[in-house]
Structures are given as C-alpha cells and as structure tokens.
Scaffold this active site. Sequence first.
Site, PDB file in Angstrom:
ATOM      1  N   ASP A  60     -11.760  24.740 -39.548  1.00 59.40           N
ATOM      2  CA  ASP A  60     -10.748  23.791 -39.985  1.00 59.40           C
ATOM      3  C   ASP A  60      -9.476  24.566 -40.305  1.00 59.40           C
ATOM      4  O   ASP A  60      -9.372  25.211 -41.357  1.00 59.40           O
ATOM      5  CB  ASP A  60     -11.236  23.020 -41.209  1.00 59.40           C
ATOM      6  CG  ASP A  60     -10.276  21.919 -41.631  1.00 59.40           C
ATOM      7  OD1 ASP A  60      -9.184  21.821 -41.023  1.00 59.40           O
ATOM      8  OD2 ASP A  60     -10.605  21.158 -42.552  1.00 59.40           O
ATOM      9  N   LYS A  62      -6.753  23.549 -41.222  1.00 55.35           N
ATOM     10  CA  LYS A  62      -5.987  23.030 -42.345  1.00 55.35           C
ATOM     11  C   LYS A  62      -6.455  23.633 -43.669  1.00 55.35           C
ATOM     12  O   LYS A  62      -5.859  23.371 -44.717  1.00 55.35           O
ATOM     13  CB  LYS A  62      -6.102  21.505 -42.394  1.00 55.35           C
ATOM     14  CG  LYS A  62      -5.455  20.834 -41.178  1.00 55.35           C
ATOM     15  CD  LYS A  62      -5.558  19.322 -41.256  1.00 55.35           C
ATOM     16  CE  LYS A  62      -4.895  18.683 -40.041  1.00 55.35           C
ATOM     17  NZ  LYS A  62      -4.989  17.202 -40.066  1.00 55.35           N
ATOM     18  N   ARG A  85       3.009  22.834 -31.111  1.00 52.54           N
ATOM     19  CA  ARG A  85       4.469  22.742 -31.170  1.00 52.54           C
ATOM     20  C   ARG A  85       5.027  23.944 -31.912  1.00 52.54           C
ATOM     21  O   ARG A  85       4.366  24.496 -32.805  1.00 52.54           O
ATOM     22  CB  ARG A  85       4.884  21.454 -31.887  1.00 52.54           C
ATOM     23  CG  ARG A  85       4.710  20.204 -31.071  1.00 52.54           C
ATOM     24  CD  ARG A  85       5.643  19.112 -31.562  1.00 52.54           C
ATOM     25  NE  ARG A  85       5.182  17.790 -31.194  1.00 52.54           N
ATOM     26  CZ  ARG A  85       5.890  16.671 -31.368  1.00 52.54           C
ATOM     27  NH1 ARG A  85       7.079  16.740 -31.931  1.00 52.54           N
ATOM     28  NH2 ARG A  85       5.404  15.507 -31.007  1.00 52.54           N
ATOM     29  N   HIS A 126       5.693  15.404 -21.853  1.00 53.52           N
ATOM     30  CA  HIS A 126       4.541  15.627 -20.997  1.00 53.52           C
ATOM     31  C   HIS A 126       5.029  16.190 -19.667  1.00 53.52           C
ATOM     32  O   HIS A 126       6.233  16.230 -19.382  1.00 53.52           O
ATOM     33  CB  HIS A 126       3.739  14.340 -20.797  1.00 53.52           C
ATOM     34  CG  HIS A 126       2.733  14.089 -21.872  1.00 53.52           C
ATOM     35  ND1 HIS A 126       1.673  14.939 -22.105  1.00 53.52           N
ATOM     36  CD2 HIS A 126       2.638  13.091 -22.786  1.00 53.52           C
ATOM     37  CE1 HIS A 126       0.949  14.468 -23.111  1.00 53.52           C
ATOM     38  NE2 HIS A 126       1.515  13.351 -23.557  1.00 53.52           N
ATOM     39  N   ASP A 156       2.090  21.030 -15.721  1.00 56.87           N
ATOM     40  CA  ASP A 156       1.084  21.567 -16.640  1.00 56.87           C
ATOM     41  C   ASP A 156       0.381  22.807 -16.099  1.00 56.87           C
ATOM     42  O   ASP A 156       0.261  23.818 -16.796  1.00 56.87           O
ATOM     43  CB  ASP A 156       0.016  20.505 -16.931  1.00 56.87           C
ATOM     44  CG  ASP A 156       0.471  19.494 -17.964  1.00 56.87           C
ATOM     45  OD1 ASP A 156       1.527  19.701 -18.593  1.00 56.87           O
ATOM     46  OD2 ASP A 156      -0.226  18.480 -18.145  1.00 56.87           O
TER      47      ASP A 156
END
Length: 371
Positions: A60, A62, A85, A126, A156
């Site tokens: 995790d 986070k 990002r 995208h 991509d």
Amino acid sequence: MGGGPLAGIKVVELAGIGPAPFCAMLLADLGADVVRVDRPGAGSDRHDLLNRGKRSVVVDLKQERGAAAVRALAARADVLLEGLRPGVAERLGVGPRDCTRDNPALVYGRMTGWGQDGPLASTAGHDVDYIALTGMLHAIGREGGPPQVPANLLGDFGGGALYLAVGVLAALLEARGSGRGQVVDAAIVDGAAHLGSMLFGFLAAGGWSTRRGTNLLDTGAPHYDVYETADGEHVAVGALEPQFYAALLDGLGLTGEVPDRDDPANWPALRERFAAEFRRRTRDEWAQVFAGTDACVAPVLSMTEAADHPHVAARGTLTERDGVRQPAAAPRFSRTPNAPPGPVAAPGAHAAEVARDWDVPADLLDPTPGA
C-alpha cells in the site's frame, strides 16, 4: 527470470496500465527479473498479458510501510519503472531522490503522455490525445475522410513503451561506466513525434502533403493500399519498387494495360482498375495467386486467423501459454535466446520468494501484517 540477454537484471515496476506495464513485460520477455508492485485489492486476470513473466508483491503506497518496501526493492534493483502523473511518486515517497539514496546506480524510468514538464504535464490524456498534438494522427486516414485512430499502437506502445525500453537500456549501458543511474523521461508525445521523423523529412523536402490520403504511403498511391475482395475480406498491396509493381500487374493480368503510375494524375484510374480486379476473387484465392511472388501482396488476417498462417506458424511468432494465445518474445537472439513467455503474475503471489531472492525484509512484503 529465465533465459535472454537481460538475465540478472532486476526491475521494479509500480503497477499501472498500458505503456509502462508493456515496457516491463518486454524486459521480462528478454530475461529480466521484474517485480511488479501491485496495489491492495488488485484483481487477477490470466488474460492480462502485460503481466506475464513477472513476479508480484502487494504493498500500500499510501502507507509509509509500503513506500519503505518499494525503497528496499529499489535499493537492490537496476531499474524502477513508474507511469504516475508528475509529482505523484515524490508525494508517495518513492520518487527518484528517495529511491536512489541507497542506490545511486538505479535507472529510474518515468512513463507519461505529456512528459515531466510543459504546460500539459499535469493534465490527463490518452494515446489518441498525445498523437493528435504531434501531427501523426492527422496523417492517418483516407483523402476526404477523418483521421483514423490506429488503436493505441502508435502512441501508448510505439511512442511510449518502446521508447521507455530503449531509454532504460541506454541508461543501463551508460551506468556500467559511470556507476551512476539517471531519470529517463519517456513521454508519448515525444516518442510519437520521433516515430514520424521520416515523414517530417519528406514534408520539409516537399515530398509529403498535409492533405491526408494523397501521399505515397498513406493510401494515396494505388500500389500501396488495401483492397476489398469478392468475399468482403481484404488484401494489402505494397508494390513500391518497379520490379514488385510488375509482379503485381502480372498477377492481376494487367501487364501493358494500365496508365503510368509515376504520374499521380493517373492514380484514381489505376485504383479503380485494381479495385475491380481484386473484387473478382476471394482473399484466399488472391493469396494463392501471389504466393511465392515478389508482388508484395498479403492477405489481411484477423488476430484469430494470424496464428494459422504458414509463416507465422513456422517462426512461432504467436504461441500459447495457459490456454491463452499470445505473441512470443521479440526480437530474437543467437547466443542468449529468450525463454518462452512466463505465466501472468497473480497479485501478491511472490512475496516470500522475492523477499528471499532480493534480500528484502519479508515483513515489508507481507500483504497482511499482523494477521
């Protein structure tokens, strides 16, 4: 984790979608030991081929404990790949500075659409958006029609994942001499534009028009196009060189009966003749007519048909693993051949063995601490 030229290279992949996982899959295909860091609750899908040949741990990010697990893996890795990002990895405590503190030779690969900087860097997008801004999407399609989306292959995977792979491998090679890693900023917008280098050269020389579908390689020329056959299928024609064009005309029975192709004014009439001839037989009948010739005519096969083509079958271009048909590893190597594609990694399935093999504290990779 088997054969291949990258055997012994350790890669950490922060779970994502699309180009970064494909790059990690490619490195795994070439023999690297890729450990994918999955999120809690990640599902398992044996059809997700981008996860083949990897091992998986669940952490995790986070939680500080999760970030510590990634840093521990990074300390023993050659490469880390992420597709977040800009700024997100830093906020999670797994950015380049965090991960190179104990491993200055680490190559840190970053995969984004817009890149790590620039006016659009922090915005969503995208594949289709990235190729739109480079001029590449505008170049694809027929005259008088709209731009045609080439699935997500051009952006991509072509302009993104493959450029990330090249960048990572180049940085690894440089690190062998310098002992220092670096950040690889792979942006799909950059890679897609770079793929168009030849077309930009043609454009600068006056040999390419921005009027879509009027050029030699964009369906403008009748001898470089696809044609419908009697059964509603298609054949692809790429008879560019004079000797190949002569073989095309011979197979169509048009020798000496057609206008000069070197004059673009004749292209519409030529296209009509070719289209009329190709509609006389089925796709597979035309494949037989042109078999063994240099006419550069090929049947347009679906993905379900491709594995049965004699050439594809002979090379083993498509293979099967766990009941799933899939592409074999590419390219091929004479001295360090690739192993067959590995199984798709189930999230968290390899925590114990990764802890052992990478010498990372097992409790950091335990998805259920205290249980």
